[in-house]
Design an enzyme around this catalytic site. Structure first.
Site, PDB file in Angstrom:
ATOM      1  N   ASP A 136       0.254  -1.077  -0.214  1.00  0.00           N
ATOM      2  CA  ASP A 136       0.046   0.424   0.286  1.00  0.00           C
ATOM      3  C   ASP A 136       0.488   1.342  -0.170  1.00  0.00           C
ATOM      4  O   ASP A 136       2.278   1.684   0.503  1.00  0.00           O
ATOM      5  CB  ASP A 136      -1.077  -0.234   1.537  1.00  0.00           C
ATOM      6  CG  ASP A 136      -2.104   1.018   1.444  1.00  0.00           C
ATOM      7  OD1 ASP A 136      -2.902   1.056   0.589  1.00  0.00           O
ATOM      8  OD2 ASP A 136      -1.664   2.339   1.339  1.00  0.00           O
ATOM      9  N   ILE A 137       0.338   2.127  -0.819  1.00  0.00           N
ATOM     10  CA  ILE A 137       1.552   3.570  -1.182  1.00  0.00           C
ATOM     11  C   ILE A 137       1.466   4.348   0.526  1.00  0.00           C
ATOM     12  O   ILE A 137       0.039   4.116   0.374  1.00  0.00           O
ATOM     13  CB  ILE A 137       0.584   4.223  -2.408  1.00  0.00           C
ATOM     14  CG1 ILE A 137       1.608   3.544  -3.398  1.00  0.00           C
ATOM     15  CG2 ILE A 137       2.035   5.433  -2.219  1.00  0.00           C
ATOM     16  CD1 ILE A 137       0.915   3.912  -4.475  1.00  0.00           C
ATOM     17  N   GLU A 161      -4.423   1.992  -4.537  1.00  0.00           N
ATOM     18  CA  GLU A 161      -2.970   2.084  -4.570  1.00  0.00           C
ATOM     19  C   GLU A 161      -2.509   0.958  -3.892  1.00  0.00           C
ATOM     20  O   GLU A 161      -1.370   0.627  -3.304  1.00  0.00           O
ATOM     21  CB  GLU A 161      -3.278   3.318  -3.044  1.00  0.00           C
ATOM     22  CG  GLU A 161      -2.614   3.174  -1.659  1.00  0.00           C
ATOM     23  CD  GLU A 161      -4.460   3.468  -1.731  1.00  0.00           C
ATOM     24  OE1 GLU A 161      -4.572   3.845  -0.398  1.00  0.00           O
ATOM     25  OE2 GLU A 161      -4.994   4.108  -2.775  1.00  0.00           O
TER      26      GLU A 161
END
Length: 562
Positions: free
Chosen positions: A298-299, A341
């Site tokens: 996950d960004i 994301e």
């Protein structure tokens, strides 16, 4: 030679234009010299055209040479001699059909050259299709099998071969193939034995099958197509035909894969393909035991990228990270965009400990430079990742949940890190619990309707959250600036400062908290309101009157409450 033909066509077109001009000469312009020019032109065409492969043009030019032969040896005639004019007009009339034929042949040859250029482009595309494509040739005819392997290898394919069903099955278990050619008549087992093996294996059922058979019996063809063959070619065959059929099948398969199984934004595989392939991978390792691990990525602070720079920059960042990950993975690894994301990576043959090292290396690559650039501005990111190794009896849902839990633990313990489920995650959670007491999540209810605020608090009070109330946008703005708020349930229309105005002020001041979730409530259902809300950072939108069950579900979802 091809370049020479192209240049010759250009010159030939000029010569034919000149011929048409001379053929159209009026009586006062007809001279012996005019006839001699025509003769010399067609004589030149007769000799030069066949040298470049334009045989038909040479044949037609020879007929014109014969018609204009009379111009030779007439130098003693004056230009005004009526015999010159009569001869010229008669020959023009007879030769007009051949001149028209020359023009038509030139057009045909020009089109053939264009088609050759397009064919060259297709061959280049074929090379692109061939590059990285792995084929399996199954045939007990050693001479034919060896020939096909050599020819296909020269075209850029990776080619394996097997002389019988048992050998083919061993290779199919070991490697991943893009296309298989099968000979029907083999010993001791026929090619039919492979159909069931291939079409019932979830990792093989979508691989194109081309049958090569010495039998042209219609029943064999029909049976093969019903069993799942994609093409049927009768021996003996021309290699060029087989090559074109293989190219067509691979191109169509790759195009289908691109449309059905790829995320259009990042080019990574999509959730649909991941769900299919993860089951296939687990079935494979249950037959041939080996470790396999899953990484959930996950960004970090991705919402702030979208809010600050816009969703188009967010899209560019997603593309950049997908490109970075794909460039540093093995061909056997699977990268998929899980949603938003989030990405997942399946690492066959890799233990959890080694998978963590792989992901830490990936994270170091994000530290080394920007993942994207736009109009001269560089965008740097980090990510949080959780890794989990599959163990016997674990369901796919549980496997994903554990990797996701490890990723969430990485977020909670500071972001920009990779945690392995179990030991690493437990240590991180223990460390967190030994420090500051976990803060209850805060929900701000900003609405000028006192009764509605009371109802919301009453219906949601069983959740592990604390509530703050605001009567208008001004008060909500002050609260958000003064203390952490995890979720703001915001009325769109309020006195003094409405919900849109409050969000706009926070955005202009660049004071929107990164982790703040916005659930907007409104009695209006106008599309422009929803569009405006999304631009200002609204995460969810509900119209009044609304279902309390639905609202509770959204609150729990946005606060990630189980």
């Amino acid at each position: 030679m091809k370049e020479g033909r192209k240049r010759y066509v250009v010159e030939l077109r000029k010569q034919l234009d000149r011929l048409r001009e001379l053929f159209a000469a009026t009586d006062e312009n007809i001279t012996f010299d005019t006839a001699l020019q025509i003769y010399r032109l067609v004589h030149t065409l007769k000799g030069s055209a066949p040298m470049f492969g334009f045989v038909r043009i040479g044949d037609i030019a020879e007929k014109l040479v014969q018609q204009w032969e009379w111009a030779q040896g007439q130098e003693t005639l004056s230009s005004t001699d009526t015999s010159v004019i009569v001869g010229f007009q008669s020959t023009v009339s007879e030769g007009a059909v051949w001149l028209q034929q020359l023009v038509m042949e030139l057009d045909v040859y020009s089109q053939e050259l264009d088609l050759d250029d397009k064919q060259d482009q297709k061959l280049l595309q074929g090379s692109a299709v061939a590059h990285g494509s792995r084929l399996l040739v199954i045939d007990d005819d050693e001479v034919l099998r060896s020939y096909l392997v050599r020819r296909l290898t020269l075209e850029g394919y990776i080619v394996d071969d097997a002389r019988d069903v048992a050998g083919a099955q061993r290779l199919l278990r070991e490697f991943t193939y893009d296309l298989i050619t099968i000979d029907l008549m083999m010993h001791p087992q026929s090619g039919y034995e492979l159909f069931e093996f291939v079409k019932e294996d979830p990792t093989l059922k979508w691989v194109p099958l081309v049958v090569l058979s010495g039998r042209s019996d219609i029943n064999d063809k029909v049976r093969c197509f019903y069993l799942g063959a994609d093409d049927y070619i009768t021996k003996p065959f021309q290699y060029e035909e087989l090559s074109a059929r293989i190219y067509g099948l691979l191109k169509r398969t790759k195009n289908f894969e691109q449309m059905a199984f790829r995320d259009p934004l990042t080019g990574a595989y999509n959730r649909r393909y991941f769900d299919h392939q993860i089951l296939a991978e687990l079935q494979r390792i249950q037959r041939y035991p080996s470790p396999i691990s899953l990484a959930f990525i996950d960004i970090d602070r991705f919402k702030s990228i979208n809010d600050t720079h816009g969703h188009h920059i967010g899209d560019i960042v997603l593309q950049g990270l997908a490109h970075l990950l794909q460039n540093h993975l093995r061909e056997t690894d699977l990268l998929a965009r899980f949603g938003g994301e989030e990405f997942v990576i399946v690492l066959p043959g890799v233990t959890g400990v080694d998978a963590r090292k792989v992901m830490e290396t990936m994270l170091q690559h994000t530290h080394a430079g920007p993942v994207a650039q736009y109009e001269g501005q560089a965008f740097h990111i980090t990510f949080s990742a959780g890794v989990c190794e599959w163990s016997e009896g674990m369901s796919v849902a549980e496997w994903i949940r554990r990797a996701d839990d490890a990723m969430y633990s990485a977020k909670q313990s500071g972001r920009d890190r990779v945690l392995l489920y179990a030991d690493d995650m437990s240590a991180a959670l223990t460390e967190a619990s030994a420090g500051v007491e976990t803060r209850k999540k805060t929900v701000l209810i900003a609405d000028d309707d006192r009764i509605l605020r009371s109802i919301l608090v009453s219906k949601l009070q069983h959740l592990p959250v604390q509530f703050i109330e605001a009567v208008d946008g001004e008060e909500a703005y002050t609260i958000i600036k003064a203390q952490p708020v995890d979720l703001c349930i915001l009325d769109g229309v309020m006195p003094r400062l409405d919900g849109f105005g409050m969000l706009n002020r926070l955005k202009q001041e660049e004071a929107m908290p990164e982790e703040l979730q916005i659930l907007m409530l409104s009695g209006r259902s106008r599309d422009e309101d929803m569009s405006r809300g999304q631009q200002l950072g609204v995460n969810a939108y509900m119209h009044k009157p609304f279902s309390m069950v639905e609202l509770e579900f959204k609150v729990k979802q946005m606060l990630e409450l189980t």
